[in-house]
Design an enzyme around this catalytic site. Structure first.
Site, mmCIF file in Angstrom:
data_model
loop_
_atom_site.group_PDB
_atom_site.id
_atom_site.type_symbol
_atom_site.label_atom_id
_atom_site.label_comp_id
_atom_site.label_asym_id
_atom_site.label_seq_id
_atom_site.Cartn_x
_atom_site.Cartn_y
_atom_site.Cartn_z
ATOM 1 N N TYR A 179 -1.537 -28.880 -19.230
ATOM 2 C CA TYR A 179 -1.877 -29.764 -18.116
ATOM 3 C C TYR A 179 -0.580 -30.433 -17.672
ATOM 4 O O TYR A 179 0.510 -29.936 -17.951
ATOM 5 C CB TYR A 179 -2.956 -30.741 -18.649
ATOM 6 C CG TYR A 179 -3.643 -31.568 -17.617
ATOM 7 C CD1 TYR A 179 -4.263 -30.993 -16.510
ATOM 8 C CD2 TYR A 179 -3.710 -32.956 -17.752
ATOM 9 C CE1 TYR A 179 -4.910 -31.774 -15.568
ATOM 10 C CE2 TYR A 179 -4.364 -33.745 -16.821
ATOM 11 C CZ TYR A 179 -4.959 -33.148 -15.723
ATOM 12 O OH TYR A 179 -5.591 -33.917 -14.790
ATOM 13 N N ARG A 232 -1.798 -29.301 -1.983
ATOM 14 C CA ARG A 232 -1.178 -30.525 -2.525
ATOM 15 C C ARG A 232 -1.274 -30.454 -4.047
ATOM 16 O O ARG A 232 -2.139 -31.049 -4.656
ATOM 17 C CB ARG A 232 -1.910 -31.753 -1.966
ATOM 18 C CG ARG A 232 -1.188 -33.056 -2.073
ATOM 19 C CD ARG A 232 -1.179 -33.641 -3.500
ATOM 20 N NE ARG A 232 -2.366 -34.366 -3.885
ATOM 21 C CZ ARG A 232 -2.898 -34.305 -5.107
ATOM 22 N NH1 ARG A 232 -2.385 -33.536 -6.058
ATOM 23 N NH2 ARG A 232 -3.968 -35.003 -5.392
ATOM 24 N N LYS A 250 -7.496 -27.335 -15.413
ATOM 25 C CA LYS A 250 -8.576 -28.335 -15.392
ATOM 26 C C LYS A 250 -9.794 -27.801 -16.150
ATOM 27 O O LYS A 250 -10.462 -28.529 -16.872
ATOM 28 C CB LYS A 250 -8.972 -28.655 -13.947
ATOM 29 C CG LYS A 250 -7.901 -29.403 -13.163
ATOM 30 C CD LYS A 250 -8.102 -30.910 -13.187
ATOM 31 C CE LYS A 250 -6.947 -31.621 -12.504
ATOM 32 N NZ LYS A 250 -7.025 -33.076 -12.553
ATOM 33 N N GLU A 322 -10.102 -29.888 -5.903
ATOM 34 C CA GLU A 322 -8.889 -30.325 -6.588
ATOM 35 C C GLU A 322 -7.655 -29.982 -5.766
ATOM 36 O O GLU A 322 -7.496 -28.832 -5.313
ATOM 37 C CB GLU A 322 -8.814 -29.598 -7.953
ATOM 38 C CG GLU A 322 -7.800 -30.159 -8.907
ATOM 39 C CD GLU A 322 -8.145 -31.541 -9.438
ATOM 40 O OE1 GLU A 322 -9.264 -31.739 -9.948
ATOM 41 O OE2 GLU A 322 -7.280 -32.434 -9.354
ATOM 42 N N ASP A 323 -6.821 -30.944 -5.577
ATOM 43 C CA ASP A 323 -5.503 -30.756 -4.980
ATOM 44 C C ASP A 323 -5.520 -30.076 -3.610
ATOM 45 O O ASP A 323 -4.669 -29.225 -3.298
ATOM 46 C CB ASP A 323 -4.575 -30.033 -5.973
ATOM 47 C CG ASP A 323 -4.206 -30.949 -7.149
ATOM 48 O OD1 ASP A 323 -4.789 -32.044 -7.255
ATOM 49 O OD2 ASP A 323 -3.342 -30.585 -7.959
ATOM 50 N N ASP A 345 -11.951 -34.643 -7.283
ATOM 51 C CA ASP A 345 -11.371 -35.280 -8.460
ATOM 52 C C ASP A 345 -10.239 -36.236 -8.093
ATOM 53 O O ASP A 345 -10.086 -37.297 -8.706
ATOM 54 C CB ASP A 345 -10.842 -34.166 -9.373
ATOM 55 C CG ASP A 345 -10.423 -34.678 -10.725
ATOM 56 O OD1 ASP A 345 -11.066 -35.610 -11.223
ATOM 57 O OD2 ASP A 345 -9.446 -34.139 -11.281
ATOM 58 N N ASP A 346 -9.444 -35.873 -7.099
ATOM 59 C CA ASP A 346 -8.291 -36.702 -6.735
ATOM 60 C C ASP A 346 -8.736 -38.015 -6.089
ATOM 61 O O ASP A 346 -8.108 -39.051 -6.273
ATOM 62 C CB ASP A 346 -7.359 -35.926 -5.798
ATOM 63 C CG ASP A 346 -6.878 -34.660 -6.466
ATOM 64 O OD1 ASP A 346 -6.186 -34.770 -7.491
ATOM 65 O OD2 ASP A 346 -7.234 -33.559 -6.010
ATOM 66 N N ASN A 487 2.063 -37.449 -10.424
ATOM 67 C CA ASN A 487 2.371 -36.334 -11.322
ATOM 68 C C ASN A 487 3.198 -35.285 -10.593
ATOM 69 O O ASN A 487 3.153 -35.218 -9.371
ATOM 70 C CB ASN A 487 1.056 -35.671 -11.776
ATOM 71 C CG ASN A 487 0.197 -36.620 -12.573
ATOM 72 O OD1 ASN A 487 0.676 -37.303 -13.464
ATOM 73 N ND2 ASN A 487 -1.085 -36.685 -12.241
HETATM 74 N N1 LIG Z 1 -2.968 -39.762 -12.429
HETATM 75 C C1 LIG Z 1 -3.939 -39.112 -11.854
HETATM 76 O O1 LIG Z 1 -5.003 -38.891 -12.439
HETATM 77 C C2 LIG Z 1 -3.774 -38.621 -10.470
HETATM 78 C C3 LIG Z 1 -2.552 -38.622 -9.878
HETATM 79 N N2 LIG Z 1 -2.408 -38.189 -8.597
HETATM 80 C C4 LIG Z 1 -1.066 -38.165 -8.056
HETATM 81 O O2 LIG Z 1 -0.962 -39.055 -6.977
HETATM 82 C C5 LIG Z 1 -0.022 -38.550 -6.043
HETATM 83 C C6 LIG Z 1 -0.624 -38.643 -4.660
HETATM 84 O O3 LIG Z 1 -1.763 -37.842 -4.573
HETATM 85 P P1 LIG Z 1 -2.725 -37.950 -3.298
HETATM 86 O O4 LIG Z 1 -3.156 -39.328 -3.071
HETATM 87 O O5 LIG Z 1 -3.763 -36.939 -3.463
HETATM 88 O O6 LIG Z 1 -1.714 -37.493 -2.147
HETATM 89 P P2 LIG Z 1 -1.797 -37.761 -0.625
HETATM 90 O O7 LIG Z 1 -0.864 -36.820 0.005
HETATM 91 O O8 LIG Z 1 -3.204 -37.788 -0.182
HETATM 92 O O9 LIG Z 1 -1.222 -39.250 -0.457
HETATM 93 C C7 LIG Z 1 0.113 -39.613 -0.647
HETATM 94 C C8 LIG Z 1 0.316 -40.967 -0.021
HETATM 95 O O10 LIG Z 1 1.589 -41.425 -0.390
HETATM 96 C C9 LIG Z 1 2.250 -41.872 0.779
HETATM 97 N N3 LIG Z 1 3.690 -41.751 0.626
HETATM 98 C C10 LIG Z 1 4.437 -40.647 0.551
HETATM 99 N N4 LIG Z 1 5.735 -40.963 0.419
HETATM 100 C C11 LIG Z 1 5.787 -42.301 0.411
HETATM 101 C C12 LIG Z 1 6.852 -43.238 0.312
HETATM 102 N N5 LIG Z 1 8.099 -42.837 0.163
HETATM 103 N N6 LIG Z 1 6.553 -44.540 0.364
HETATM 104 C C13 LIG Z 1 5.286 -44.940 0.503
HETATM 105 N N7 LIG Z 1 4.240 -44.110 0.579
HETATM 106 C C14 LIG Z 1 4.492 -42.809 0.539
HETATM 107 C C15 LIG Z 1 1.712 -41.005 1.893
HETATM 108 O O11 LIG Z 1 1.982 -41.634 3.115
HETATM 109 P P3 LIG Z 1 1.574 -40.996 4.523
HETATM 110 O O12 LIG Z 1 0.097 -41.084 4.573
HETATM 111 O O13 LIG Z 1 2.238 -41.900 5.514
HETATM 112 O O14 LIG Z 1 2.080 -39.612 4.525
HETATM 113 C C16 LIG Z 1 0.255 -40.956 1.496
HETATM 114 O O15 LIG Z 1 -0.421 -42.083 1.959
HETATM 115 C C17 LIG Z 1 0.337 -37.148 -6.507
HETATM 116 O O16 LIG Z 1 1.589 -37.171 -7.136
HETATM 117 C C18 LIG Z 1 -0.713 -36.808 -7.513
HETATM 118 O O17 LIG Z 1 -0.197 -36.004 -8.549
HETATM 119 C C19 LIG Z 1 -3.459 -37.752 -7.852
HETATM 120 C C20 LIG Z 1 -4.705 -37.716 -8.407
HETATM 121 C C21 LIG Z 1 -4.939 -38.108 -9.775
HETATM 122 C C1 LIG Z 2 -4.119 -35.392 -12.113
HETATM 123 C C2 LIG Z 2 -4.383 -34.861 -10.809
HETATM 124 O O1 LIG Z 2 -5.499 -34.488 -10.507
HETATM 125 C C3 LIG Z 2 -3.313 -34.773 -9.867
HETATM 126 O O2 LIG Z 2 -2.208 -35.225 -10.145
HETATM 127 O O3 LIG Z 2 -3.547 -34.236 -8.783
HETATM 128 MG MG LIG Z 3 -5.496 -33.295 -8.775
#
Ligand SMILES: NC(=O)C1=CN([C@@H]2O[C@H](COP(=O)(O)OP(=O)(O)OC[C@H]3O[C@@H](n4cnc5c(N)ncnc54)[C@H](OP(=O)(O)O)[C@@H]3O)[C@@H](O)[C@H]2O)C=CC1
Ligand SMILES: CC(=O)C(=O)O
Ligand SMILES: [Mg+2]
Length: 631
Positions: A179, A232, A250, A322-323, A345-346, A487
Site C-alpha cells: 500500500y 488521480r 486496496k 478510488e482515485d 473512498d477519497d 500520499n
Molecule cells: N490519507 C488518506 O487516507 C488520504 C489521502 N489523500 C491524499 O490527499 C491528496 C489530495 O487528494 P484529493 O483531495 O483527492 O485531490 P484533489 O485533486 O481532489 O484535491 C487537491 C486539492 O489541493 C489543492 N491544491 C493543490 N496544490 C495546492 C497548493 N500548492 N496549495 C494549496 N492547495 C493546493 C487543489 O486546489 P485546486 O482545487 O485549486 O486545484 C485541490 O483543492 C492526495 O495526495 C491523496 O493521496 C486522499 C484520500 C485519502
Molecule cells: C489513501 C488514499 O486513498 C489516497 O491517498 O488516495
Molecule cells: Mg485514494
C-alpha cells in the site's frame, strides 16, 4: 456435434458442449467457478467447478516420454489455430500453479498422493509458519521497497493464502509495501515491472461489450469492487491504466484487514486514455496510448460499466470509487449513489478516518469538537469530504444547522482561501465553504489570521507545511493537531520529524503515509497513520454482512465512532490518535458491527434476521489465510 458429460456434485450430469472445431467450450453457468480438488478417481482426477465436477481432460503421455503439451500449441499452424483454454486441466502440476489452492511445500504426503504431486515437489513437507519465516527472511533482504512489492505481488500470484498470512501477521511491516507509499512507485513503474496481469481492465476498446468482458473474470460471487480510472493516483496525478496497482492494493487490504474473501474481490481499472505525456511516450506503458476521453464518451463508458456490474453481480455488490479526479468523482458519486451500493473512498472513507482521529485527539488537545477551528490546505475530494463530515457531526452535537457548523471550518485551494468573493468561479463542491471573509493568499497568512487549532493537509503537494506554518500554529496552541494526509510520502505536507521539531515537541501529528518514530530532545514521538485503510475494510465488511442496499452518511459516522473508541490509554500515552495496525482485524470487526448495526437501524439491511452479536458475526465471516486440508 458430440458432447462430453461431466458429473456435478449433486449427482446430475451436465453437458459440456463442443464447438464446431470439436473444441470443448468453457464451463458456462452462473455458478462460482471454484476449483476444489476432491481426490483421485481411478486414473482421472476430478475438479469441481462451481458445484460441478469435470472429468480430467489433461494430456496423456506421448511417445518419447514428453507430455502432450496442455494447450495444443504443438498442433497449431498459422492456418489452423488452437484455443488455449479448450482443455480442462486438473493435474498436480496445475494445482501447484493455481494461487487459490496452491500450498507449495506445505502439501502433505496424503495430498501429494491424492493429487498427483509426487515428483513435482522436493520431498520436504513444510509448515505454513516455516514458509512464512523463509519468505519474510527473503523479503527483508531486498534493499528497495519496490523489490519487496514485486516479491509480494509474485507471492500473491503464486500462493494466495501464504500472501495473506504474511500480510496479516506482519501488517505494520508490509502495509507500506503493498500500500502507500510503495504502491505509488509501483503504479508509476507498473509497465516496467508488469509480470502477470491482476484485476480486470476495461478500456474504451470494450465499449458495448463490458458485460461480456466482465464474464471473463473467473469468480462470479463478487462482493466488493474497487474501481479507478487512474486520473488521480494518490498525490501522483494521472497514471492512466497503471493505476491498477491501487484497486489491487486496496482489495488486498479488504482481505487482510477486513476479512473479505479474495475471490469475492474484484479490482477494476477503466482505461479511457491518459493525459500523462511521459506515459504516452513510454514504450512499456500498458494502457491505451491516447489522450483521455472526456464528456459524453467518458460518461457513457462509466454508465455501461455500472449497469454491467448490476447485471452481472446483482444489487448488493459494493462498489468503491478510488482515485478518480475530482472533476468526475463528485458527479459519479451523486449520480450512482442513489441506485447502487457504493461510496467514494477519497471523499467518504477519508472523512470517516479523519473525523475519528480528531475525536480521539480531543483527549490530548482538549475541548469538544465544536470548540475547534479547522483549516485545510486542499479543497478537493479529501478536503471537502472531511470538512463536510466534521460539520455534520458538529451539527448533530450542537443541534444547529450544518451551515452554522461550517463557519468553524476553512479551506484553501491553489488560489488561496475559499471566500465568498470567489463564489462564482468555484467548483460546486467548494461553494458551501465560501465564507464571508477577506481574501487570503497563502497558508501562512491564513494560519495567522484564522488561528486554527487543527491543520489538515490534503493538497497532494509535499513540503507545504513549512517551518513558519508550523511555528505559527504552535504559537496559538498548546497542542496543535496537525494532519499531513497527502500520499505517498513524497507528497506529505511535512514529515513527522519536521512536525515535532518545528513545534518543539508540542504537535500531535498523524500522516497519510507512515513515518517511523522520531527522537526529539531525548523523547520518542509516535505518529499515527491517518489513512482510510483504517475504515474501508471494516466499513465494506459491515455493508456486506448486513446485506446493505445503500451507503448512508450515518454509517460513515458509525464507522468513525467505532474507530475513535478503539484508541486505548496506552495509545494516547504515546501521543497516538489511531490504534496500531497490528490490531486491525479486531478493529475492522468492530467497525463492521457498528456499520451493520446502523444499516439495520436505518432499514437498509437485507440480511434477516439481524444477528444478535454483530461483532462475533463479523468475526465469523472473516477470511482466514490458514491452509485447508484437501481430501
Ligand atoms: N490519507 C488518506 O487516507 C488520504 C489521502 N489523500 C491524499 O490527499 C491528496 C489530495 O487528494 P484529493 O483531495 O483527492 O485531490 P484533489 O485533486 O481532489 O484535491 C487537491 C486539492 O489541493 C489543492 N491544491 C493543490 N496544490 C495546492 C497548493 N500548492 N496549495 C494549496 N492547495 C493546493 C487543489 O486546489 P485546486 O482545487 O485549486 O486545484 C485541490 O483543492 C492526495 O495526495 C491523496 O493521496 C486522499 C484520500 C485519502
Ligand atoms: C489513501 C488514499 O486513498 C489516497 O491517498 O488516495
Ligand atoms: Mg485514494
Amino acid at each position: 456435434m458430440g458432447n462430453v458429460f461431466s458429473i456435478n456434485c449433486f449427482g446430475t450430469s451436465k453437458k459440456i458442449s463442443k464447438d464446431e472445431n470439436n473444441n470443448h467450450s468453457r464451463v458456462s453457468g452462473e455458478e462460482e467457478e471454484k476449483k476444489v480438488i476432491i481426490g483421485r478417481k481411478k486414473k482421472e482426477s476430478v475438479v469441481v467447478r462451481g458445484g460441478e465436477s469435470v472429468l480430467d481432460l489433461s494430456p496423456r503421455s506421448t511417445v518419447g516420454g514428453g507430455g502432450e503439451e496442455i494447450y495444443g500449441e504443438d498442433c497449431a499452424t498459422e492456418d489452423q489455430l488452437v484455443t488455449p483454454w479448450t482443455f480442462s486441466v486438473a493435474s498436480g502440476y496445475s494445482l501447484l500453479r493455481d494461487p487459490q489452492y496452491n500450498k507449495g511445500l506445505a502439501f502433505t504426503e496424503n495430498e501429494r498422493d491424492a493429487h498427483y504431486l509426487h515428483g513435482l515437489l522436493p520431498p520436504t513437507v513444510s509448515s505454513q509458519e516455516l514458509q512464512e519465516k523463509k519468505l519474510m527472511n527473503s523479503i527483508r533482504q531486498y534493499e528497495f521497497p519496490l523489490q519487496k512489492y514485486v516479491a509480494m505481488m509474485n507471492l500473491q500470484e503464486r500462493n494466495e493464502r501464504l500472501f495473506y498470512k504474511l500480510l496479516i501477521d506482519n501488517v505494520e511491516e508490509l502495509l507500506p509495501i503493498v500500500y502507500t507509499p510503495t504502491v505509488g512507485e509501483a503504479c508509476q513503474k507498473y509497465g516496467s515491472i508488469f509480470q502477470r496481469p491482476q484485476g480486470l481492465y476495461i478500456s474504451l476498446k470494450e465499449k458495448g461489450e463490458i458485460l461480456e468482458v466482465m464474464k471473463n473474470w473467473p469468480h462470479k460471487s463478487i462482493q466488493v469492487i474497487v474501481v479507478t480510472d487512474g486520473e488521480r493516483i494518490l498525490g501522483l496525478g494521472d497514471l492512466g491504466c497503471q493505476g491498477m496497482g491501487i484497486p489491487v492494493g486496496k482489495l488486498a487490504l479488504y482481505t487482510a484487514l477486513g476479512g473479505v474473501s479474495p475471490s469475492a474481490c474484484l479490482p477494476v481499472t477503466i482505461d479511457v486514455g491518459t493525459n500523462n505525456q511521459k506515459l504516452l511516450n513510454d514504450e512499456f506503458y500498458i494502457g491505451l496510448k491516447q489522450k483521455r476521453a472526456t464528456g459524453q464518451e467518458y460518461y457513457d463508458l462509466l454508465h455501461e460499466f455500472m449497469s454491467a456490474v448490476k447485471q452481472n453481480y446483482g444489487e448488493k455488490v459494493l462498489i468503491q470509487f478510488e482515485d478518480f479526479a475530482n472533476h468526475n468523482a463528485f458527479e459519479l458519486l451523486t449520480k450512482y449513489s442513489t441506485n447502487h451500493l457504493l461510496f467514494n473512498d477519497d471523499i467518504q472513507g477519508t472523512a470517516s478516518v479523519v473525523l475519528a482521529g480528531v475525536v480521539a485527539a480531543l483527549k490530548l488537545i482538549g475541548g469538544t469538537l465544536p470548540d475547534h477551528t479547522f483549516l485545510f490546505l486542499g479543497a478537493g475530494e479529501a478536503g471537502t469530504g472531511i470538512a463536510e463530515l466534521i460539520a455534520l457531526e458538529m451539527s448533530k452535537q450542537t443541534k444547529t444547522s450544518i451551515e452554522e457548523s461550517r463557519k468553524k471550518i476553512f479551506l484553501l485551494d491553489s488560489k488561496g482561501l475559499i471566500v465568498s468573493s470567489r463564489k462564482n468561479s468555484l467548483q460546486h463542491f467548494k461553494k458551501p465553504w465560501a465564507h464571508e471573509h477577506e481574501p487570503v493568499n497563502t497558508l501562512l497568512e491564513a494560519v495567522k489570521i484564522i488561528k486554527p487549532t487543527v491543520l489538515i493537509g490534503a493538497s497532494g503537494v509535499g513540503k507545504t507545511f513549512t517551518k513558519e506554518v508550523i511555528e505559527a500554529i504552535t504559537s496559538n496552541n498548546e497542542k496543535p493537531f496537525i494532519l499531513a494526509l497527502s500520499n505517498p510520502t513524497s507528497q506529505s505536507e511535512c514529515t513527522a520529524e519536521e512536525a515535532y521539531q518545528w513545534s518543539e515537541g508540542r504537535a500531535i501529528f498523524a500522516s497519510g503515509s507512515p513515518f517511523d518514530p522520531v527522537e526529539y530532545n531525548g523523547k520518542v514521538y509516535y505518529s499515527g497513520q491517518a489513512n482510510n485503510a483504517y475504515i474501508f475494510p471494516g466499513f465494506g465488511l459491515g455493508l456486506v454482512i448486513s446485506g446493505a442496499t445503500r451507503v448512508h452518511d450515518d454509517m460513515l459516522l458509525a464507522a468513525s465512532e467505532s474507530l475513535a473508541k478503539q484508541v486505548t490509554d496506552e495509545n494516547y500515552a504515546k501521543g497516538l490518535t489511531y490504534p496500531p495496525f497490528t490490531d486491525i482485524r479486531k478493529i475492522s470487526a468492530n467497525i463492521a458491527a457498528n456499520v451493520a448495526a446502523k444499516a439495520y437501524e436505518l432499514g437498509l439491511a437485507t440480511r434477516l434476521p439481524r444477528p444478535r452479536n454483530l461483532v462475533k458475526y463479523a468475526e465469523s465471516c472473516m477470511y482466514s489465510p490458514s491452509y485447508p486440508n484437501y481430501r
